[in-house]
Enzyme design. Structure first.
Site, short mmCIF file in Angstrom:
data_model
loop_
_atom_site.label_atom_id
_atom_site.label_comp_id
_atom_site.label_asym_id
_atom_site.label_seq_id
_atom_site.Cartn_x
_atom_site.Cartn_y
_atom_site.Cartn_z
N TRP A 167 0.81 -1.23 0.00
CA TRP A 167 0.00 0.00 0.00
C TRP A 167 0.84 1.27 0.00
O TRP A 167 0.32 2.35 -0.21
CB TRP A 167 -0.92 0.00 1.23
CG TRP A 167 -0.21 -0.32 2.52
CD1 TRP A 167 -0.17 -1.54 3.13
CD2 TRP A 167 0.61 0.56 3.30
NE1 TRP A 167 0.62 -1.47 4.25
CE2 TRP A 167 1.10 -0.20 4.39
CE3 TRP A 167 0.96 1.90 3.21
CZ2 TRP A 167 1.94 0.35 5.36
CZ3 TRP A 167 1.78 2.45 4.18
CH2 TRP A 167 2.26 1.68 5.23
N ASN A 168 2.14 1.16 0.29
CA ASN A 168 2.91 2.41 0.46
C ASN A 168 3.21 3.11 -0.87
O ASN A 168 3.38 4.33 -0.90
CB ASN A 168 4.20 2.17 1.27
CG ASN A 168 5.13 1.17 0.66
OD1 ASN A 168 4.74 0.40 -0.21
ND2 ASN A 168 6.37 1.16 1.11
N LYS A 191 -2.97 -9.05 -7.19
CA LYS A 191 -3.69 -8.89 -5.92
C LYS A 191 -3.22 -7.54 -5.38
O LYS A 191 -2.12 -7.43 -4.83
CB LYS A 191 -3.33 -10.02 -4.96
CG LYS A 191 -4.36 -10.30 -3.88
CD LYS A 191 -4.53 -9.19 -2.88
CE LYS A 191 -3.65 -9.26 -1.67
NZ LYS A 191 -3.89 -8.12 -0.75
N PRO A 192 -4.03 -6.48 -5.57
CA PRO A 192 -3.58 -5.17 -5.09
C PRO A 192 -3.72 -5.10 -3.57
O PRO A 192 -4.44 -5.90 -2.97
CB PRO A 192 -4.55 -4.19 -5.77
CG PRO A 192 -5.80 -4.98 -5.99
CD PRO A 192 -5.39 -6.42 -6.15
N SER A 194 -5.13 -4.32 -0.03
CA SER A 194 -6.52 -4.06 0.36
C SER A 194 -6.68 -2.64 0.92
O SER A 194 -7.75 -2.07 0.87
CB SER A 194 -7.01 -5.10 1.37
OG SER A 194 -6.16 -5.11 2.48
N GLY A 244 6.47 -6.65 0.24
CA GLY A 244 5.73 -6.59 1.50
C GLY A 244 6.59 -7.11 2.64
O GLY A 244 7.82 -7.04 2.59
N SER A 245 5.92 -7.67 3.64
CA SER A 245 6.65 -8.04 4.85
C SER A 245 7.47 -9.33 4.64
O SER A 245 7.13 -10.18 3.81
CB SER A 245 5.69 -8.24 6.01
OG SER A 245 5.00 -9.46 5.83
N GLU A 266 10.66 -8.56 -2.51
CA GLU A 266 11.23 -7.30 -2.01
C GLU A 266 10.59 -7.08 -0.65
O GLU A 266 9.42 -6.72 -0.56
CB GLU A 266 10.92 -6.19 -3.02
CG GLU A 266 11.81 -4.99 -2.87
CD GLU A 266 11.12 -3.89 -2.09
OE1 GLU A 266 11.36 -3.84 -0.85
OE2 GLU A 266 10.36 -3.12 -2.69
N LEU A 267 11.35 -7.34 0.41
CA LEU A 267 10.76 -7.47 1.74
C LEU A 267 11.20 -6.34 2.67
O LEU A 267 11.65 -5.30 2.22
CB LEU A 267 11.11 -8.85 2.31
CG LEU A 267 10.78 -10.02 1.36
CD1 LEU A 267 11.23 -11.35 1.93
CD2 LEU A 267 9.30 -10.03 1.03
N CYS A 300 10.15 0.97 2.29
CA CYS A 300 11.05 -0.13 2.70
C CYS A 300 12.49 0.36 2.75
O CYS A 300 13.31 -0.24 3.44
CB CYS A 300 10.98 -1.27 1.70
SG CYS A 300 9.35 -1.97 1.58
N GLU A 397 11.92 -2.50 11.84
CA GLU A 397 11.53 -1.41 10.95
C GLU A 397 10.33 -0.67 11.59
O GLU A 397 9.31 -1.29 11.88
CB GLU A 397 11.10 -2.07 9.64
CG GLU A 397 10.92 -1.18 8.48
CD GLU A 397 10.61 -1.99 7.21
OE1 GLU A 397 10.00 -3.08 7.30
OE2 GLU A 397 10.96 -1.50 6.13
C1 SIN Z 1 9.25 0.43 -1.28
O1 SIN Z 1 9.15 1.01 -0.23
O2 SIN Z 1 9.02 -0.78 -1.37
C2 SIN Z 1 9.63 1.12 -2.56
C3 SIN Z 1 10.36 2.37 -2.36
C4 SIN Z 1 10.94 2.93 -3.62
O3 SIN Z 1 10.69 2.45 -4.73
O4 SIN Z 1 11.68 3.88 -3.50
#
Ligand code: SIN
Length: 498
Positions: A167-168, A191-192, A194, A244-245, A266-267, A300, A397
């Site tokens: 979602w970020n 799957k976007p 929620s 995600g996580s 990408e976690l 992330c 985090e």
């Molecule tokens: C992310 O937080 O997963 C992506 C951040 C970014 O693309 O800079």
């Protein structure tokens, strides 16, 4: 905090293209409303922004089946140049609808309108990049060790890709995965998130408007985790790409292993941000502001731990506090706002938990500390000093607007502390010593380094981590390969004429 339940209704009614605010699933080329729906909250007002079609396991199966039937025809009936042109049209439609997309994104995520607009441009940049990479998917010819033999490689699409996004970055994480998949000739079932499904649905509409065969892109919103895991279980899906996580990433990797899918993950991160005595402190503060407070600290690659050498710790802290004090907290769409809310109450609580833990163990609040919970999910940007490595904030985090400062004495200590984590996504440091820049960049155990900059994300830059931050690269010249298989072709007896 200012809030208003009509806030989003007004904004949606003012969209130039109201048809972009979609609440249906997109399966087998049709917009599907579904009787079962889930509510999506607007973080700036904590009110319901919309109710979205909720997909069950049968919807996922239907979408996967349809995407699978359509995929080989898509690949065989298009050239790489044609797929590049299609992506270019999608890019242009996104840019033509940038303001509407930014409004939708800001409403569902809470980030400021200017950040949301920046994200739409960032999202489009992946499409432009992979439109061009599509045409450069070169194989190689290899001198064969056998006589009379030619050996070469070609790259083919992996097949149906299951795309699961966070979602970020409701727009950019869709395009960073979908654009290379389409460039390669794959089909996708998405799957976007929620919390923020609307950007994905709007982007999907624009992709179809751009001429993408509808069954090549399918979108199944849901809050039902068991239904979504069908993507990792179904043998027709050949690739999973997840952001995600770490916990969910591990679960998807395990499920995908049953059918040996290709996987990229990408976690979570826990990025160190090191400032050496020989750094340009103003530059470091500028980088820290971007890297820590972008998306209200919810990326992330956000700096999670600030390691500042003792000689400049006082001036760095004072300058950082001065900049943080100037941030204007408020609803995303308010033009005065420079720092939006967090995504939900749980995110606010996580920041509270880290502050409480650190202060109970001796950290000092230099600025901030207030949460505003009921009318929107706000937390004041906060700076802590006197932080130590054994505090929760240095281990986990935060994913929020909290900057904890840990003072160190020498380079060896900084590297040791920075690498003292199971994560390895991004790391940043500031120094004017060119030897140190090379040395520290090599010693940081991360997939991405920012030296004298807090900005490391771009379509052309390989994005991805090591350790428990996952594997695989997105964007860049490597991103396309994640959606392809490399086939070797050996042609024997080429000198035989009979
Ligand atoms: C992310 O937080 O997963 C992506 C951040 C970014 O693309 O800079």
């Amino acid at each position: 905090m200012p809030s208003n339940e009509n806030y989003h209704k007004n904004a949606i009614s003012k969209l130039n293209n109201g048809g972009l605010f979609i609440q249906d699933a997109f399966i087998d080329g049709n917009w599907v409303p579904k009787s079962l729906k889930f509510e999506v909250y607007e973080p700036s007002t904590a009110t319901v922004l919309g109710s979205v079609a909720s997909c069950d396991v049968n919807d996922f199966r239907q979408a996967i089946q349809s995407a699978s039937s359509a995929q080989s025809k898509f690949f065989e009936s298009t050239t790489a140049v044609g797929r590049g042109a299609l992506l270019k049209r999608w890019h242009d439609l996104i840019m033509a609808n940038k303001d509407d997309l930014a409004t939708i994104l800001s409403l569902e995520n809470g980030k400021t309108l200017s950040e949301a607009s920046g994200e739409v441009g960032y999202a489009a940049s992946f499409i432009a990049w992979f439109a061009e990479e599509a045409t450069r998917s070169y194989g190689v010819t290899i001198p064969s060790s056998s006589p009379n033999t030619s050996l070469m490689t070609i790259h083919e699409p992996v097949g149906v890709c299951g795309i699961i996004t966070p979602w970020n970055f409701p727009a950019a994480m869709i395009t960073r995965k979908v654009a290379p998949a389409l460039a390669a000739g794959c089909s996708v079932v998405i799957k976007p998130p929620s919390e923020t499904p609307f950007s994905c649905l709007a982007l999907t509409k624009l992709a179809v408007d751009a001429g993408l065969p509808p069954a090549i892109i399918q979108v199944c919103p849901t809050k039902d985790r068991a239904a979504a895991t069908e993507l990792a279980k179904d043998p027709l899906v050949k690739k999973i790409s997840f952001t995600g996580s770490t916990n969910v990433g591990k679960m998807l990797a395990k499920l995908s292993a049953e059918t040996l899918k290709k996987v990229s993950l990408e976690l979570g991160g826990n990025a160190p941000f090191i400032v050496f005595n020989d750094a340009d402190v103003d530059l470091a503060v500028e980088g820290a502001m971007f890297c820590k407070f972008r998306c209200s600290g919810q990326t992330c690659v956000c700096a999670n731990r600030f390691y500042v050498q003792s000689g400049i710790s006082k001036s760095f802290t004072e300058k950082l506090v001065e900049k943080v004090r100037a941030l204007q907290l408020g609803p995303g769409l308010d033009p005065k706002t420079t720092q939006g809310p967090l995504v939900n109450k749980a995110a606010v609580n996580k920041v509270r938990e880290h502050i409480t833990d650190a202060t109970s163990k001796g950290a000092k609040i230099e600025y901030g500390d207030t949460a505003y919970g009921s009318d929107g999910f706000f937390h004041q940007p906060t700076v802590l000093s006197g932080v130590r490595q054994d505090m929760q904030v240095a281990k986990e985090e935060t994913f929020g607007p909290l900057a904890p400062i840990i003072v160190f004495e020498d380079e060896e200590e900084a590297i040791r502390l920075a690498n003292d984590t199971e994560f390895g996504l991004a790391g940043y440091f500031y120094s004017k010593d060119v030897s140190r820049v090379m040395r520290v960049a090599q010693k940081l155990q991360v997939g991405m380094v920012g030296a004298n900059t807090g900005k490391i994300s771009a379509a052309e830059a390989p994005f991805g981590g090591i350790k428990e931050s996952g594997y695989g690269k997105e964007g860049s010249l490597y991103g396309l390969r994640e959606y392809q298989i490399t086939k070797s072709i050996t042609i024997g007896n080429i000198n035989s004429t009979t």
